[in-house]
Motif scaffolding. Structure first.
Motif, PDB file in Angstrom:
ATOM      1  N   TYR A   9    -104.933  59.297  20.392  1.00 41.13           N
ATOM      2  CA  TYR A   9    -104.773  60.751  20.518  1.00 41.13           C
ATOM      3  C   TYR A   9    -103.412  61.110  21.082  1.00 41.13           C
ATOM      4  N   LEU A  10    -103.075  62.387  20.945  1.00 40.07           N
ATOM      5  CA  LEU A  10    -101.893  62.970  21.588  1.00 40.07           C
ATOM      6  C   LEU A  10    -102.345  64.198  22.347  1.00 40.07           C
ATOM      7  N   ALA A  11    -101.679  64.494  23.456  1.00 41.34           N
ATOM      8  CA  ALA A  11    -101.844  65.789  24.117  1.00 41.34           C
ATOM      9  C   ALA A  11    -100.492  66.494  24.075  1.00 41.34           C
ATOM     10  N   PHE A  12    -100.520  67.781  23.780  1.00 45.93           N
ATOM     11  CA  PHE A  12     -99.312  68.596  23.784  1.00 45.93           C
ATOM     12  C   PHE A  12     -99.454  69.707  24.815  1.00 45.93           C
ATOM     13  N   GLU A  13     -98.345  69.992  25.524  1.00 44.71           N
ATOM     14  CA  GLU A  13     -98.322  71.177  26.386  1.00 44.71           C
ATOM     15  C   GLU A  13     -97.598  72.260  25.608  1.00 44.71           C
ATOM     16  N   VAL A  14     -98.295  73.373  25.322  1.00 44.32           N
ATOM     17  CA  VAL A  14     -97.730  74.381  24.415  1.00 44.32           C
ATOM     18  C   VAL A  14     -97.733  75.767  25.055  1.00 44.32           C
ATOM     19  N   SER A  15     -96.713  76.569  24.705  1.00 43.70           N
ATOM     20  CA  SER A  15     -96.597  77.899  25.314  1.00 43.70           C
ATOM     21  C   SER A  15     -97.361  78.962  24.516  1.00 43.70           C
ATOM     22  N   ASP A  16     -97.730  78.662  23.271  1.00 46.32           N
ATOM     23  CA  ASP A  16     -98.425  79.657  22.445  1.00 46.32           C
ATOM     24  C   ASP A  16     -99.675  79.031  21.817  1.00 46.32           C
ATOM     25  N   GLY A  40    -107.067  76.135  26.707  1.00 40.80           N
ATOM     26  CA  GLY A  40    -106.708  75.186  25.662  1.00 40.80           C
ATOM     27  C   GLY A  40    -107.866  74.824  24.756  1.00 40.80           C
ATOM     28  N   PHE A  41    -107.617  73.867  23.876  1.00 43.93           N
ATOM     29  CA  PHE A  41    -108.635  73.445  22.906  1.00 43.93           C
ATOM     30  C   PHE A  41    -108.244  72.071  22.377  1.00 43.93           C
ATOM     31  N   SER A  42    -109.138  71.493  21.560  1.00 42.96           N
ATOM     32  CA  SER A  42    -108.836  70.207  20.935  1.00 42.96           C
ATOM     33  C   SER A  42    -108.906  70.363  19.428  1.00 42.96           C
ATOM     34  N   LEU A  43    -108.363  69.365  18.730  1.00 43.76           N
ATOM     35  CA  LEU A  43    -108.422  69.356  17.267  1.00 43.76           C
ATOM     36  C   LEU A  43    -109.021  68.032  16.828  1.00 43.76           C
ATOM     37  N   ARG A  44    -109.880  68.080  15.824  1.00 41.75           N
ATOM     38  CA  ARG A  44    -110.398  66.827  15.268  1.00 41.75           C
ATOM     39  C   ARG A  44    -110.020  66.730  13.801  1.00 41.75           C
ATOM     40  N   MET A  45    -110.044  65.489  13.267  1.00 42.56           N
ATOM     41  CA  MET A  45    -109.593  65.262  11.899  1.00 42.56           C
ATOM     42  C   MET A  45    -110.372  64.170  11.187  1.00 42.56           C
ATOM     43  N   PHE A  52    -106.372  65.604  19.068  1.00 45.37           N
ATOM     44  CA  PHE A  52    -105.234  66.307  19.680  1.00 45.37           C
ATOM     45  C   PHE A  52    -105.761  67.216  20.778  1.00 45.37           C
ATOM     46  N   PHE A  53    -105.131  67.128  21.947  1.00 40.33           N
ATOM     47  CA  PHE A  53    -105.496  67.997  23.066  1.00 40.33           C
ATOM     48  C   PHE A  53    -104.372  69.010  23.227  1.00 40.33           C
ATOM     49  N   ILE A  54    -104.678  70.269  23.000  1.00 37.55           N
ATOM     50  CA  ILE A  54    -103.660  71.319  23.073  1.00 37.55           C
ATOM     51  C   ILE A  54    -103.856  72.054  24.397  1.00 37.55           C
ATOM     52  N   GLU A  55    -102.872  71.864  25.282  1.00 38.54           N
ATOM     53  CA  GLU A  55    -103.015  72.363  26.655  1.00 38.54           C
ATOM     54  C   GLU A  55    -101.942  73.410  26.944  1.00 38.54           C
ATOM     55  N   PRO A  56    -102.277  74.473  27.688  1.00 41.54           N
ATOM     56  CA  PRO A  56    -101.290  75.531  27.938  1.00 41.54           C
ATOM     57  C   PRO A  56    -100.232  75.116  28.965  1.00 41.54           C
ATOM     58  N   GLY A  57     -98.987  75.560  28.746  1.00 37.63           N
ATOM     59  CA  GLY A  57     -97.911  75.256  29.692  1.00 37.63           C
ATOM     60  C   GLY A  57     -96.573  75.532  29.046  1.00 37.63           C
ATOM     61  N   PRO A  58     -95.523  75.564  29.859  1.00 35.27           N
ATOM     62  CA  PRO A  58     -94.211  75.981  29.342  1.00 35.27           C
ATOM     63  C   PRO A  58     -93.419  74.885  28.625  1.00 35.27           C
ATOM     64  N   ALA A  59     -93.831  73.611  28.702  1.00 33.66           N
ATOM     65  CA  ALA A  59     -92.962  72.515  28.251  1.00 33.66           C
ATOM     66  C   ALA A  59     -92.729  72.499  26.738  1.00 33.66           C
ATOM     67  N   PRO A 254     -95.189  75.064  16.142  1.00 40.26           N
ATOM     68  CA  PRO A 254     -94.931  76.250  16.968  1.00 40.26           C
ATOM     69  C   PRO A 254     -94.235  75.917  18.291  1.00 40.26           C
ATOM     70  N   SER A 255     -94.177  74.638  18.660  1.00 46.05           N
ATOM     71  CA  SER A 255     -93.506  74.246  19.907  1.00 46.05           C
ATOM     72  C   SER A 255     -92.082  73.780  19.692  1.00 46.05           C
ATOM     73  N   GLY A 256     -91.596  73.798  18.450  1.00 41.16           N
ATOM     74  CA  GLY A 256     -90.196  73.466  18.195  1.00 41.16           C
ATOM     75  C   GLY A 256     -89.937  72.009  17.864  1.00 41.16           C
ATOM     76  N   PHE A 257     -90.883  71.106  18.203  1.00 45.35           N
ATOM     77  CA  PHE A 257     -90.718  69.722  17.710  1.00 45.35           C
ATOM     78  C   PHE A 257     -91.308  69.669  16.304  1.00 45.35           C
ATOM     79  N   HIS A 258     -91.167  68.514  15.644  1.00 45.03           N
ATOM     80  CA  HIS A 258     -91.499  68.466  14.227  1.00 45.03           C
ATOM     81  C   HIS A 258     -92.866  67.836  13.959  1.00 45.03           C
TER      82      HIS A 258
END
Ligand SMILES: [Fe+2]
Length: 306
Positions: A9-16, A40-45, A52-59, A254-258
């Motif tokens: 898995y991956l976790a992302f800290e996202v602003s939106d 936040g929320f998670s995504l399954r596939m 994927f763990f989508i967590e709120p934050g400014p990074a 939406p976080s600017g990385f690819h």
């Protein structure tokens, strides 16, 4: 020596969060699970409960890379190997493990400072995964969710770390020049997926991109269309990589990385021989500015005629 089974898995800290909800479901075709609103929320596939763990934050960056091992013994072996080599290892709490939907986990940082977790016993989803937009779903399950490309400080030391601590094997290198940039990327595998991890020097964020793999090239084309019509910004046009043979395109999350969305990759077999490739792509994977330049030239030519 125990070997990690897969990139779990991956976790992302996202602003939106809302932009990621849309992107994750409508563009990538994943499913939102464990939605906690503003928290936040998670995504399954696939058969795994969460990928994927989508967590709120400014990074707006990678927050964690999670690797799976077979069981508690293998987790303990990796933990003591890391500690012996002088790395600080933290035991994940029961609360942390339940948040990740796994039996147990440890946490540490890799040589470039990327936050890493190793876990065993991931929960599987009760129902089979069915994507609302990606027909046939994804190549995932025992191959892991896909791959991730992260920052490294010293490529040789990074490769040595993942080979000795995790037992990852070298797939190959790509060394070349690409539109004025020196490319020097190391690709490593844990299972039949050509690479679960790649790295190549410094970059603005911890993550360069993550990749998910659909089952057909038509699904890549359909995702390309969904992304373009949603107003998404391309990073690299459709193309085929020489090493994993992936047919794919790259866009901005939406976080600017690819992200990379692909299909058709080869699988690693027993007699795999690592090599060095002298190009990033067989064809394609061009920066979209090339198209913009061509349009501008055509427009100027038309204006001259008028
Ligand atoms: Fe990739």
């Amino acid at each position: 020596m125990s070997v990690v089974k897969q990139l779990g898995y991956l976790a992302f800290e996202v602003s939106d969060l809302e932009a990621w909800r849309n992107f994750g479901t409508k563009i990538l075709g994943l499913e939102v699970v464990n939605d906690r609103g503003e928290a936040g929320f998670s995504l399954r596939m696939d058969s795994y409960a969460q990928r994927f763990f989508i967590e709120p934050g400014p990074a707006d960056d990678l927050a964690v890379v999670g690797w799976e091992v077979e069981g508690p013994e293998e987790l303990e072996q990796i933990s003591s190997r890391l500690t012996t080599a002088g790395h600080e290892v933290l035991q994940g709490s029961a609360d942390h493990a339940s948040r990740r939907n796994v039996e147990a986990l440890i946490r540490f940082s890799d040589p470039a400072g990327n936050p890493v977790e190793v876990f065993h016993g991931p929960k599987r989803a009760a129902e089979p995964f069915v994507s609302k937009v990606v027909e046939g779903g994804f190549v995932a399950d025992e191959q892991g969710f896909g791959h991730v490309v992260v920052v490294s400080k010293d490529d040789a030391a990074h490769e040595e770390f993942y080979a000795t601590m995790f037992g990852l094997k070298l797939s190959d290198y790509i060394r070349c020049e690409y539109f004025g940039h020196d490319i020097n990327v190391t690709f490593m595998h844990a299972n039949a997926r050509h690479h679960s991890l790649a790295f190549g020097g410094g970059q603005l964020k911890r993550i360069h991109h993550f990749m998910v793999q659909a089952k057909t090239i038509d699904q890549v084309g359909k995702c390309y269309d969904r992304f373009l019509f949603s107003g998404g910004m391309l990073h690299q046009t459709l193309g085929r990589h020489p090493n994993d043979r992936m047919f794919s395109f790259y866009g901005y999350t939406p976080s600017g990385f690819h992200f990379e969305f692909g299909a058709g990759a080869l699988e690693i077999d027993e007699g795999w021989q690592s090599t060095t490739h002298g190009k990033v792509s067989e064809w394609g994977h061009h920066p979209p500015q090339l198209l913009t330049k061509a349009y501008r030239r055509a427009k100027e030519a038309r204006e001259k005629q008028d």
